[in-house]
Design a protein around this motif. Structure first.
Motif, PDB file in Angstrom:
ATOM      1  N   GLU A 186       0.161   1.146   6.076  1.00 11.31           N
ATOM      2  CA  GLU A 186      -1.168   1.228   5.457  1.00 11.31           C
ATOM      3  C   GLU A 186      -1.038   0.595   4.072  1.00 11.31           C
ATOM      4  N   GLU A 187      -1.983  -0.261   3.711  1.00 10.26           N
ATOM      5  CA  GLU A 187      -1.915  -0.927   2.416  1.00 10.26           C
ATOM      6  C   GLU A 187      -2.886  -0.282   1.441  1.00 10.26           C
ATOM      7  N   LEU A 188      -2.354   0.091   0.293  1.00  8.57           N
ATOM      8  CA  LEU A 188      -3.177   0.652  -0.762  1.00  8.57           C
ATOM      9  C   LEU A 188      -4.033  -0.466  -1.351  1.00  8.57           C
ATOM     10  N   ASP A 189      -5.321  -0.234  -1.513  1.00  6.04           N
ATOM     11  CA  ASP A 189      -6.210  -1.231  -2.108  1.00  6.04           C
ATOM     12  C   ASP A 189      -5.963  -1.270  -3.611  1.00  6.04           C
ATOM     13  N   VAL A 190      -5.193  -2.254  -4.043  1.00  2.00           N
ATOM     14  CA  VAL A 190      -4.804  -2.376  -5.444  1.00  2.00           C
ATOM     15  C   VAL A 190      -6.024  -2.506  -6.352  1.00  2.00           C
ATOM     16  N   ASN A 191      -7.045  -3.178  -5.884  1.00  2.00           N
ATOM     17  CA  ASN A 191      -8.252  -3.379  -6.701  1.00  2.00           C
ATOM     18  C   ASN A 191      -9.023  -2.095  -6.958  1.00  2.00           C
ATOM     19  N   SER A 192      -8.774  -1.080  -6.152  1.00  3.97           N
ATOM     20  CA  SER A 192      -9.479   0.190  -6.342  1.00  3.97           C
ATOM     21  C   SER A 192      -8.746   1.119  -7.319  1.00  3.97           C
ATOM     22  N   LEU A 193      -7.536   0.735  -7.735  1.00  3.14           N
ATOM     23  CA  LEU A 193      -6.748   1.588  -8.622  1.00  3.14           C
ATOM     24  C   LEU A 193      -7.227   1.499 -10.067  1.00  3.14           C
ATOM     25  N   LEU A 194      -7.252   2.626 -10.738  1.00  5.66           N
ATOM     26  CA  LEU A 194      -7.492   2.638 -12.173  1.00  5.66           C
ATOM     27  C   LEU A 194      -6.216   2.174 -12.862  1.00  5.66           C
ATOM     28  N   VAL A 239       4.030   4.345   6.692  1.00  7.29           N
ATOM     29  CA  VAL A 239       4.377   3.601   5.475  1.00  7.29           C
ATOM     30  C   VAL A 239       3.135   3.299   4.655  1.00  7.29           C
ATOM     31  N   LEU A 240       3.290   3.390   3.334  1.00  7.62           N
ATOM     32  CA  LEU A 240       2.227   2.998   2.410  1.00  7.62           C
ATOM     33  C   LEU A 240       2.753   1.876   1.530  1.00  7.62           C
ATOM     34  N   LYS A 241       2.068   0.736   1.565  1.00  9.09           N
ATOM     35  CA  LYS A 241       2.419  -0.422   0.741  1.00  9.09           C
ATOM     36  C   LYS A 241       1.726  -0.269  -0.605  1.00  9.09           C
ATOM     37  N   VAL A 242       2.538  -0.255  -1.688  1.00  8.43           N
ATOM     38  CA  VAL A 242       2.006  -0.055  -3.039  1.00  8.43           C
ATOM     39  C   VAL A 242       2.549  -1.140  -3.970  1.00  8.43           C
ATOM     40  N   PRO A 243       1.811  -1.484  -5.022  1.00 11.42           N
ATOM     41  CA  PRO A 243       2.323  -2.483  -5.964  1.00 11.42           C
ATOM     42  C   PRO A 243       3.457  -1.909  -6.807  1.00 11.42           C
ATOM     43  N   ASN A 302       6.329  -2.255  -3.167  1.00 13.34           N
ATOM     44  CA  ASN A 302       7.235  -1.227  -2.684  1.00 13.34           C
ATOM     45  C   ASN A 302       6.586  -0.622  -1.448  1.00 13.34           C
ATOM     46  N   TYR A 303       7.431  -0.123  -0.572  1.00  8.83           N
ATOM     47  CA  TYR A 303       6.962   0.490   0.662  1.00  8.83           C
ATOM     48  C   TYR A 303       7.452   1.922   0.700  1.00  8.83           C
ATOM     49  N   LEU A 304       6.513   2.853   0.680  1.00  5.50           N
ATOM     50  CA  LEU A 304       6.843   4.274   0.744  1.00  5.50           C
ATOM     51  C   LEU A 304       6.895   4.694   2.204  1.00  5.50           C
ATOM     52  N   ILE A 305       7.957   5.371   2.569  1.00  2.00           N
ATOM     53  CA  ILE A 305       8.110   5.849   3.946  1.00  2.00           C
ATOM     54  C   ILE A 305       7.935   7.354   3.954  1.00  2.00           C
ATOM     55  N   ASN A 306       7.064   7.827   4.837  1.00  2.00           N
ATOM     56  CA  ASN A 306       6.819   9.253   4.997  1.00  2.00           C
ATOM     57  C   ASN A 306       7.772   9.789   6.075  1.00  2.00           C
TER      58      ASN A 306
END
Length: 156
Positions: A78-86, A113-117, A126-130
């Motif tokens: 799952e990719e985190l929407d970077v543009n939505s981050l404060l 997995v969560l893809k984060v900047p 970075n890729y977070l693994i649950n």
């Protein structure tokens, strides 16, 4: 058909086969608060190096390290929407804002997995693994090799 994803982790050799995310559980991290298991990995070996080196000093210089290459199954990211981050997601040392995002992702358990900047280079990820996700058993360690950092990084 989507292919698998290769990610990297540099860690103490004694933890190189562990995919439980115990370090993050006990210490917390940018994207998780203490008490939540998550395994932090990076999109490249170089980013993995930066992510380790930013946390060390001459006194805590890492030795007995390994580079772990991990294969993640297709369709599990799952990719985190970077543009939505404060902007506060980048705060140092870590922001409660970013931790809440990660904690919610862990709690929802919708993806492996969560893809984060990366804060160090927001153009890389970075890729977070649950480790509590049911697909975690599909993760494979491709290789574990001894790793040492170039001594030029070690500044007095």
């Amino acid at each position: 058909m989507a292919s698998t994803l290769k990610v990297f982790r540099i860690c103490k050799t004694k933890f190189s086969t562990e995919l439980k995310g115990s370090g993050a559980f006990y210490c917390g991290g940018r994207w998780n608060s203490i008490g939540n298991f998550v395994l932090y990995t990076s999109s490249s070996v170089s980013l993995s190096m930066l992510e380790v080196l930013v946390h060390v000093s001459v006194e805590t210089w890492p030795d007995d390290m390994s580079l772990v290459t991990i294969i993640i199954p297709a369709g599990s990211v799952e990719e985190l929407d970077v543009n939505s981050l404060l902007d506060q997601w980048r705060k140092l040392p870590s922001s409660e804002y970013a931790q809440k995002i990660g904690d919610k992702w862990i709690e929802d358990n919708n993806s492996l997995v969560l893809k984060v900047p990366s804060v160090l280079n927001p153009k890389e990820y970075n890729y977070l693994i649950n480790p509590n996700h049911t697909l975690c058993t599909k993760i494979k360690i491709e290789s574990i090799i001894p790793w040492s950092f170039d001594p030029r990084f070690k500044k007095e």
